[in-house]
Design a protein around this motif. Structure first.
Motif, mmCIF file in Angstrom:
data_model
loop_
_atom_site.group_PDB
_atom_site.id
_atom_site.type_symbol
_atom_site.label_atom_id
_atom_site.label_comp_id
_atom_site.label_asym_id
_atom_site.label_seq_id
_atom_site.Cartn_x
_atom_site.Cartn_y
_atom_site.Cartn_z
ATOM 1 N N SER A 1 0.837 -1.188 0.000
ATOM 2 C CA SER A 1 0.000 0.000 0.000
ATOM 3 C C SER A 1 0.877 1.245 0.000
ATOM 4 C CB SER A 1 -0.903 0.006 1.234
ATOM 5 O OG SER A 1 -0.117 0.192 2.402
ATOM 6 N N LEU A 2 0.260 2.380 -0.302
ATOM 7 C CA LEU A 2 1.010 3.632 -0.383
ATOM 8 C C LEU A 2 1.679 3.950 0.944
ATOM 9 C CD1 LEU A 2 1.807 6.271 -1.772
ATOM 10 C CD2 LEU A 2 -0.405 7.214 -1.075
ATOM 11 N N TYR A 3 0.960 3.828 2.050
ATOM 12 C CA TYR A 3 1.515 4.178 3.349
ATOM 13 C C TYR A 3 2.653 3.245 3.734
ATOM 14 C CZ TYR A 3 -2.889 6.739 3.491
ATOM 15 O OH TYR A 3 -3.940 7.568 3.188
ATOM 16 N N ALA A 4 2.478 1.949 3.480
ATOM 17 C CA ALA A 4 3.543 0.996 3.808
ATOM 18 C C ALA A 4 4.780 1.261 2.968
ATOM 19 C CB ALA A 4 3.047 -0.431 3.592
ATOM 20 N N ARG A 5 4.601 1.632 1.708
ATOM 21 C CA ARG A 5 5.742 1.921 0.850
ATOM 22 C C ARG A 5 6.497 3.150 1.342
ATOM 23 N NH1 ARG A 5 2.532 2.604 -4.179
ATOM 24 N NH2 ARG A 5 4.335 3.759 -4.945
ATOM 25 N N VAL A 6 5.786 4.192 1.738
ATOM 26 C CA VAL A 6 6.447 5.395 2.230
ATOM 27 C C VAL A 6 7.257 5.078 3.483
ATOM 28 C CG1 VAL A 6 6.078 7.667 3.253
ATOM 29 C CG2 VAL A 6 4.790 6.992 1.222
ATOM 30 N N ILE A 7 6.667 4.309 4.401
ATOM 31 C CA ILE A 7 7.369 3.950 5.630
ATOM 32 C C ILE A 7 8.583 3.078 5.322
ATOM 33 C CG2 ILE A 7 7.149 2.665 7.792
ATOM 34 C CD1 ILE A 7 4.234 3.596 7.911
ATOM 35 N N ALA A 8 8.419 2.126 4.386
ATOM 36 C CA ALA A 8 9.543 1.258 4.023
ATOM 37 C C ALA A 8 10.667 2.058 3.379
ATOM 38 C CB ALA A 8 9.056 0.160 3.086
ATOM 39 N N TYR A 9 10.322 2.975 2.465
ATOM 40 C CA TYR A 9 11.341 3.790 1.813
ATOM 41 C C TYR A 9 12.062 4.672 2.839
ATOM 42 C CZ TYR A 9 8.874 2.602 -2.517
ATOM 43 O OH TYR A 9 8.268 1.949 -3.562
ATOM 44 N N ALA A 10 11.299 5.272 3.742
ATOM 45 C CA ALA A 10 11.904 6.150 4.743
ATOM 46 C C ALA A 10 12.843 5.368 5.660
ATOM 47 C CB ALA A 10 10.813 6.840 5.559
ATOM 48 N N LEU B 1 12.664 12.407 7.054
ATOM 49 C CA LEU B 1 12.282 10.996 7.133
ATOM 50 C C LEU B 1 11.275 10.758 8.251
ATOM 51 C CD1 LEU B 1 15.811 9.415 6.590
ATOM 52 C CD2 LEU B 1 13.920 9.477 4.958
ATOM 53 N N LEU B 2 11.503 11.401 9.401
ATOM 54 C CA LEU B 2 10.567 11.241 10.512
ATOM 55 C C LEU B 2 9.207 11.811 10.149
ATOM 56 C CD1 LEU B 2 10.267 10.292 13.453
ATOM 57 C CD2 LEU B 2 10.920 12.606 14.172
ATOM 58 N N GLY B 3 9.202 12.954 9.454
ATOM 59 C CA GLY B 3 7.934 13.533 9.025
ATOM 60 C C GLY B 3 7.200 12.641 8.041
ATOM 61 N N ALA B 4 7.948 11.997 7.142
ATOM 62 C CA ALA B 4 7.309 11.096 6.181
ATOM 63 C C ALA B 4 6.678 9.899 6.881
ATOM 64 C CB ALA B 4 8.347 10.616 5.160
ATOM 65 N N VAL B 5 7.376 9.334 7.867
ATOM 66 C CA VAL B 5 6.849 8.161 8.566
ATOM 67 C C VAL B 5 5.639 8.532 9.416
ATOM 68 C CG1 VAL B 5 7.357 6.428 10.317
ATOM 69 C CG2 VAL B 5 9.046 6.953 8.566
ATOM 70 N N PHE C 1 1.769 7.367 8.785
ATOM 71 C CA PHE C 1 1.067 6.584 9.803
ATOM 72 C C PHE C 1 -0.200 7.290 10.259
ATOM 73 C CE2 PHE C 1 0.367 5.328 14.253
ATOM 74 C CZ PHE C 1 0.221 3.954 14.085
ATOM 75 N N SER C 2 -0.112 8.609 10.443
ATOM 76 C CA SER C 2 -1.308 9.360 10.855
ATOM 77 C C SER C 2 -2.386 9.294 9.782
ATOM 78 C CB SER C 2 -0.929 10.823 11.132
ATOM 79 O OG SER C 2 0.024 10.917 12.161
ATOM 80 N N SER C 3 -1.993 9.410 8.504
ATOM 81 C CA SER C 3 -2.971 9.329 7.418
ATOM 82 C C SER C 3 -3.613 7.956 7.369
ATOM 83 C CB SER C 3 -2.285 9.640 6.078
ATOM 84 O OG SER C 3 -1.775 10.953 6.062
ATOM 85 N N TRP C 4 -2.822 6.914 7.607
ATOM 86 C CA TRP C 4 -3.361 5.555 7.606
ATOM 87 C C TRP C 4 -4.373 5.371 8.738
ATOM 88 C CZ3 TRP C 4 -2.677 1.712 11.427
ATOM 89 C CH2 TRP C 4 -3.206 0.464 11.079
ATOM 90 N N VAL C 5 -4.065 5.904 9.938
ATOM 91 C CA VAL C 5 -4.988 5.789 11.070
ATOM 92 C C VAL C 5 -6.285 6.531 10.766
ATOM 93 C CG1 VAL C 5 -5.359 6.426 13.477
ATOM 94 C CG2 VAL C 5 -3.176 5.447 12.785
ATOM 95 N N ILE C 6 -6.187 7.748 10.237
ATOM 96 C CA ILE C 6 -7.384 8.539 9.922
ATOM 97 C C ILE C 6 -8.223 7.826 8.865
ATOM 98 C CG2 ILE C 6 -8.191 10.694 8.901
ATOM 99 C CD1 ILE C 6 -5.762 12.065 10.184
#
Length: 226
Positions: free
Chosen positions: A112-121, A191-195, A199-204
């Motif tokens: 998913s988009l959120y998981a990819r962003v977290i993985a890349y970061a 990187l911290l802001g991206a993660v 995560f916040s967008s995924w929760v919302i």
């Protein structure tokens, strides 16, 4: 065959070799920094390999610039590519582009988009942290009044800097080390802001979907009073 097709083919053919060259570059640099007892002959060999891989990246950038047909617009639209040509220690971040390409080999991304962003970061943080720790250690461990005297100290400082904790027990004292620190701080914030943002967008989004699934009139049982 148009320029876009040729550029795409070039990228597909060179992405894995350039990733391997990135790993070789970082490995040679790490050995030369960490093994101070390495014979001079081997140090010279590693330096030659380092410059050869650097030349490969310069050639790759020049070819992609030529195939794009964008001239100066290519530099403006691909700033990271230009930066990593000047700062080869950031070359291992190409693994992020390689991972992106592998993920899109199918019609849809496998994550998913959120998981990819977290993985890349996370992957970027590891690679950036290792390169930064090597650079700071090389600049600091023989400096007068240095508190970063071992590679372990440098790794500890890198972790606290990237996570924006900053304990202050070890700090760079040389101009080179402090310059690296500035980039590490900026990278850590990004990187911290991206993660955290992902995560916040995924929760919302999760809570929004849960609310959309509820039937009209409130939770089940509200209509019959039970």
């Amino acid at each position: 065959m148009n320029d876009d097709s040729r550029l795409r083919q070039w990228r597909e053919r060179t992405e894995v070799p350039l990733f391997l060259a990135s790993a070789v570059f970082l490995g040679c640099y790490a050995v030369r920094i960490l093994d101070e007892d390495l014979p001079q002959g081997w140090r010279d060999v590693l330096l030659i390999v380092t410059y050869v891989t650097w030349a490969l990246f310069i050639v790759d950038y020049a070819v992609r610039w030529r195939l794009s047909g964008q001239r100066l617009a290519f530099v403006r639209t691909h700033p990271m590519d230009a930066i990593v040509v000047v700062l080869p220690l950031l070359r291992p971040l190409r693994i992020v582009q390689l991972y992106e390409s592998v993920q899109h080999r199918r019609a849809q991304p496998r994550l998913s988009l959120y998981a990819r962003v977290i993985a890349y970061a996370g992957l970027s943080a590891v690679l950036l942290g290792f390169a930064g720790a090597l650079t700071v250690y090389a600049a600091e461990h023989h400096a007068p009044g240095a508190t970063i005297t071992t590679f372990g100290d440098s790794v500890w400082w890198t972790c606290s800097t990237l996570t924006t904790v900053g304990y202050g027990d070890v700090t760079p004292v040389t101009p080179e080390g402090r310059t690296v620190a500035v980039f590490m701080m900026a990278g850590g914030l990004a990187l911290l802001g991206a993660v955290t943002g992902s995560f916040s967008s995924w929760v919302i989004q999760t809570f929004t979907l849960d609310q959309d699934r509820q039937p009209p009139g409130g939770p089940p049982g509200a209509a019959d009073g039970g």
